[in-house]
Design a protein around this motif. Structure first.
Motif, PDB file in Angstrom:
ATOM      1  N   SER A  41     158.286  82.198   4.297  1.00 43.57           N
ATOM      2  CA  SER A  41     157.537  83.160   5.220  1.00 43.57           C
ATOM      3  C   SER A  41     158.270  84.572   5.353  1.00 43.57           C
ATOM      4  O   SER A  41     159.405  84.650   5.379  1.00 43.57           O
ATOM      5  CB  SER A  41     157.438  82.521   6.755  1.00 43.57           C
ATOM      6  OG  SER A  41     157.180  83.532   7.613  1.00 43.57           O
ATOM      7  N   ARG A  42     157.381  85.521   5.127  1.00 35.80           N
ATOM      8  CA  ARG A  42     157.892  87.043   5.380  1.00 35.80           C
ATOM      9  C   ARG A  42     158.257  87.308   6.690  1.00 35.80           C
ATOM     10  O   ARG A  42     158.816  88.351   6.904  1.00 35.80           O
ATOM     11  CB  ARG A  42     156.877  87.938   4.678  1.00 35.80           C
ATOM     12  CG  ARG A  42     156.741  87.596   3.266  1.00 35.80           C
ATOM     13  CD  ARG A  42     156.036  88.845   2.387  1.00 35.80           C
ATOM     14  NE  ARG A  42     154.861  89.282   2.886  1.00 35.80           N
ATOM     15  CZ  ARG A  42     154.002  90.158   2.586  1.00 35.80           C
ATOM     16  NH1 ARG A  42     154.625  91.088   1.679  1.00 35.80           N
ATOM     17  NH2 ARG A  42     152.895  90.469   2.957  1.00 35.80           N
ATOM     18  N   THR A 174     145.930  77.652   1.414  1.00 31.21           N
ATOM     19  CA  THR A 174     146.793  78.334   0.231  1.00 31.21           C
ATOM     20  C   THR A 174     146.525  78.103  -1.131  1.00 31.21           C
ATOM     21  O   THR A 174     146.510  79.070  -1.996  1.00 31.21           O
ATOM     22  CB  THR A 174     148.414  78.147   0.424  1.00 31.21           C
ATOM     23  OG1 THR A 174     148.591  76.536   0.620  1.00 31.21           O
ATOM     24  CG2 THR A 174     148.953  78.700   1.846  1.00 31.21           C
ATOM     25  N   SER A 183     147.540  86.134  -3.111  1.00 32.81           N
ATOM     26  CA  SER A 183     148.856  85.654  -2.548  1.00 32.81           C
ATOM     27  C   SER A 183     148.716  84.491  -1.449  1.00 32.81           C
ATOM     28  O   SER A 183     148.018  84.500  -0.527  1.00 32.81           O
ATOM     29  CB  SER A 183     149.729  86.740  -1.739  1.00 32.81           C
ATOM     30  OG  SER A 183     150.889  86.286  -1.263  1.00 32.81           O
ATOM     31  N   GLU A 185     149.812  83.445   1.172  1.00 33.06           N
ATOM     32  CA  GLU A 185     150.357  83.469   2.598  1.00 33.06           C
ATOM     33  C   GLU A 185     149.191  82.950   3.450  1.00 33.06           C
ATOM     34  O   GLU A 185     148.029  83.553   3.212  1.00 33.06           O
ATOM     35  CB  GLU A 185     150.863  84.979   2.714  1.00 33.06           C
ATOM     36  CG  GLU A 185     151.979  85.225   1.738  1.00 33.06           C
ATOM     37  CD  GLU A 185     152.511  86.658   1.902  1.00 33.06           C
ATOM     38  OE1 GLU A 185     153.732  86.796   1.876  1.00 33.06           O
ATOM     39  OE2 GLU A 185     151.593  87.544   2.125  1.00 33.06           O
ATOM     40  N   ASP A 191     151.141  82.076  11.353  1.00 32.92           N
ATOM     41  CA  ASP A 191     152.346  82.055  10.734  1.00 32.92           C
ATOM     42  C   ASP A 191     153.348  82.509  11.971  1.00 32.92           C
ATOM     43  O   ASP A 191     154.607  81.800  12.268  1.00 32.92           O
ATOM     44  CB  ASP A 191     152.856  82.969   9.517  1.00 32.92           C
ATOM     45  CG  ASP A 191     154.126  82.810   8.759  1.00 32.92           C
ATOM     46  OD1 ASP A 191     154.513  81.666   8.930  1.00 32.92           O
ATOM     47  OD2 ASP A 191     154.455  83.637   8.035  1.00 32.92           O
TER      48      ASP A 191
END
Length: 385
Positions: A41-42, A174, A183, A185, A191
């Motif tokens: 996770s960013r 995903t 992407s 994400e 998230d």
């Protein structure tokens, strides 16, 4: 309406908490929950810095990553810990059970909890909602005893958030993004909550008489207020906004539901940040304080359930704005070590507070439970006896 002179006093005599498995620290949290889309996770580190939570608990085996408890099992374990304190199961004639996300849509969560307990037939209620559901269960137990219909009642709240936050939950979403060369994400609104919510359960035993020795907390009042008449949904699962319309899972195409992880919990963070203090502190507490004639200087302890350390100072500012400032040295929360367990949080806070704080007769404890589902709130005033 029942005349006040026929209503009984209600005492919170025992609390219990159950937190599954060993505490999970920030360095291992993603290994336990699993990565969504096989990517780290960013936003995880940013969210964890903001919420201040250091450890939390999950009903997941950290090695096998299999579930160790259902939601109902978490609740039942908390109730068993009440019984282990000397409460006789056959004395309990009312059981109120709350959760944000039950194990199934039917039967009701309450009867599933009752079915796991070795106790006789009794009145059982299931309370739905988000964080305030736990206090709805408490209020039913309070009113059940207060009216004299029941002499002994138990309220329990539980959350098994990890079941809908594991990386596998988002697999269809995903995978579909990978097929579209995007992407893999998941959206921030999903998230964000993976690093905010955790598992646990708490229970409370209420009676029409205080403990014969030791601490009891007399419940002076419980006030629940909803502002759904003014505000849209902010935190939700099994639904989403499509073209400005809030649509539930029953009306969504199954393939669409899988691709968009419709059953995952989502949060409109902007709406939350702009409105949570106004609608769960400033508007309701000003009204409640006037109704009951209470002042901030009468409060000896403040037990707030806030979802993130980010809101602590904003909550303090909200209290100041309505002339109800409570110095932070009078506050107690265990968010940072027990995590945000939603509707169970206030029970878990109360259990540790009653076990560790040397309360004196007459001291007043104000509990605060906000809910961002569609902006509801609860305040409860307790007095040590």
């Amino acid at each position: 309406m029942i005349p006040n002179n026929t209503l009984k006093n209600v005492y919170l005599n025992r609390t219990a908490a159950f937190l599954p498995n060993a505490p999970v620290g920030n360095d291992t949290i993603e290994a336990v929950l699993g990565m969504a889309g096989e990517l780290p996770s960013r936003v995880r580190r940013m969210i964890l810095r903001s919420n201040g939570i250091q450890t939390r608990h999950y009903a997941i085996d950290p090695d096998s990553r299999r579930a160790t408890h259902t939601n109902a099992e978490l609740a039942a374990e908390a109730v068993r810990r009440l019984f282990a304190q000397g409460i006789e199961p056959e004395d309990i004639t009312s059981l109120s059970c709350a959760t944000s996300y039950p194990d199934q849509t039917m039967p009701g969560h309450g009867v599933m909890v009752h079915g796991l307990l070795e106790m006789p037939s009794c009145e059982v209620l299931s309370m739905a909602g988000v964080c305030a559901a736990g206090m709805a269960a408490m209020k039913h137990a309070y009113n059940a005893v207060r009216t004299g219909e029941h002499a002994h009642a138990v309220a329990v709240a539980s959350e098994n958030a990890s079941a809908v936050m594991r990386g596998e939950v988002f697999q269809h979403e995903t995978d579909h993004k990978k097929l579209e060369n995007a992407s893999p994400e998941i959206g921030f609104e999903k998230d964000f909550l993976r690093w905010m919510l955790s598992d646990g359960a708490g229970a409370a035993y209420l009676s029409d008489r205080p403990n014969s020795d030791g601490l009891s907390l007399k419940i002076r009042w419980i006030e629940l207020l909803s502002y759904a008449n003014e505000m849209p949904p902010c935190m939700y699962a099994g639904a989403e906004f499509r073209d400005g319309v809030f649509e539930g899972w029953k009306h969504a195409d199954p393939e669409y539901s899988r691709r968009h992880s419709l059953m995952a919990v989502k949060q409109d963070v902007k709406l939350l940040n702009e409105n949570i203090v106004r609608y769960t502190v400033e508007k309701p507490l000003a009204q409640i304080a006037a109704k009951h004639g209470i002042r901030a200087d009468e409060i000896d302890w403040f037990l707030p359930h806030y979802s993130s350390g980010f809101f602590r100072d904003r909550l303090s500012d909200g209290l100041k704005n309505i002339g109800f400032e409570i110095p932070q040295e009078k506050w107690f929360t265990n968010l940072y070590t027990k995590g945000n367990t939603g509707s169970a949080s206030i029970y878990i806070i109360l259990e540790e507070f009653m076990r560790t704080f040397p309360l004196e007769r007459g001291q007043k404890v104000l509990c605060y439970v906000p809910e961002s589902g569609r902006f509801s709130t609860c305040f409860m005033l307790l007095e040590a006896v």
